[in-house]
Scaffold this motif. Structure first.
Motif, PDB file in Angstrom:
ATOM      1  N   SER A 111       0.724  -1.323  -0.088  1.00 20.05           N
ATOM      2  CA  SER A 111      -0.588  -0.462  -0.276  1.00 20.05           C
ATOM      3  C   SER A 111       0.548   1.058   0.003  1.00 20.05           C
ATOM      4  O   SER A 111       0.432   2.240  -1.505  1.00 20.05           O
ATOM      5  CB  SER A 111      -0.305  -0.289   0.818  1.00 20.05           C
ATOM      6  OG  SER A 111      -1.439  -1.365   0.996  1.00 20.05           O
ATOM      7  N   ILE A 123      -7.303  -1.235  -0.839  1.00 24.22           N
ATOM      8  CA  ILE A 123      -6.902  -2.568   0.084  1.00 24.22           C
ATOM      9  C   ILE A 123      -8.176  -3.453   0.763  1.00 24.22           C
ATOM     10  O   ILE A 123      -8.948  -3.118   1.189  1.00 24.22           O
ATOM     11  CB  ILE A 123      -6.392  -2.098   1.385  1.00 24.22           C
ATOM     12  CG1 ILE A 123      -5.449  -0.984   1.249  1.00 24.22           C
ATOM     13  CG2 ILE A 123      -5.818  -3.118   2.271  1.00 24.22           C
ATOM     14  CD1 ILE A 123      -4.781   0.139   2.336  1.00 24.22           C
ATOM     15  N   SER A 148      -2.770  -3.719   7.859  1.00 25.45           N
ATOM     16  CA  SER A 148      -2.302  -3.824   6.397  1.00 25.45           C
ATOM     17  C   SER A 148      -2.769  -2.171   6.097  1.00 25.45           C
ATOM     18  O   SER A 148      -2.735  -2.143   4.717  1.00 25.45           O
ATOM     19  CB  SER A 148      -3.322  -4.749   5.762  1.00 25.45           C
ATOM     20  OG  SER A 148      -3.625  -5.874   5.846  1.00 25.45           O
TER      21      SER A 148
END
Length: 247
Positions: A111, A123, A148
């Motif tokens: 990312s 995501i 994440s």
């Protein structure tokens, strides 16, 4: 600023040059939709699709490497996707997490690479059937979000897609209540962590079809969809775009 309304299609490992006729049909039938439209084709089609679309719809990659270059045979860099005409890239899809054992940390690094290349990172998070049945869904989603989504995420460079693994390509769809519960959790976590967390778009993905799209888009905190198989044909994806435009 409000979250963008985004109809995103993930073609996965499907499509050759002949499939670009499908976007011609979408562009003809929906020349000015009331939402953003994104298609993420195989890497071989990013450049020709972007050239064909001429900015009338967005084109994205399905994955990128965390580094911008190097000895990584078979991988693709975010900068290469950008150079080919992409504006977005999917990271952390459940098929990548499962088939390639990708971790939250790796998804976060990808990312960051996407952001540095000027791409919007889509995501993905989602629980397995066993985790859902075990009552772990909210804990799993919270952990995936924490691990994440990088600190540099903003409403302009990040989209979150909730895809329950057990609903992808199976024809099974969570109830509206189940989707609402997870999307509310995601929104709460984003608002608590980011100044513009209320404006980050949240997509639902997992067996989205023309027949259930309107119902899904009526759910609170659902700003669009990440669509798999139903995005391959304009006859299927078009009504989903129309449903989101009308939501």
């Amino acid at each position: 600023m409000a979250p963008r309304k985004l109809a995103a299609g993930n073609w996965k490992m499907n499509g050759t040059l002949a499939a670009l006729a499908e976007i011609d049909q979408i562009l003809t039938e929906y020349p000015a939709p009331g939402c953003e439209v994104l298609i993420c084709p195989p890497a071989t089609l990013v450049q020709p699709m972007a050239a064909r679309a001429e900015g009338r719809l967005a084109v994205g990659g399905q994955d990128c490497h965390a580094k911008m270059s190097g000895a990584h045979t078979g991988d693709i860099a975010a900068t290469q996707l950008k150079d080919a005409g992409a504006s977005h890239v999917i990271v952390g899809h459940s098929e990548r997490r499962t088939d390639h054992a990708e971790t939250d940390a790796q998804v976060s690094a990808k990312s960051v690479a996407a952001h540095e290349a000027g791409l919007v990172a889509v995501i993905c998070v989602g629980e397995t059937e066993a985790q859902r049945d075990g009552g772990e869904t909210l804990d799993i989603i919270s952990a995936q979000l924490a691990g994440s989504v990088p600190d540099c995420a903003t409403a302009s460079n990040t989209v979150i897609a909730y895809e329950p693994v057990w609903a992808i390509g199976t024809g099974r769809t969570p109830t509206s209540e189940q989707i609402a519960e997870v999307h509310a959790l995601i929104r709460d976590r984003l608002v608590a962590r980011f100044d513009d967390g209320a404006d980050i778009a949240l997509l639902y993905g997992g067996s989205v079809k023309p027949g259930n799209a309107a119902e899904i888009f009526a759910i609170a905190h659902v700003d669009g969809a990440l669509v798999g198989g139903a995005s391959l044909k304009a006859a299927d994806f078009g009504p989903i775009i129309a449903a989101l435009s009308a939501a």
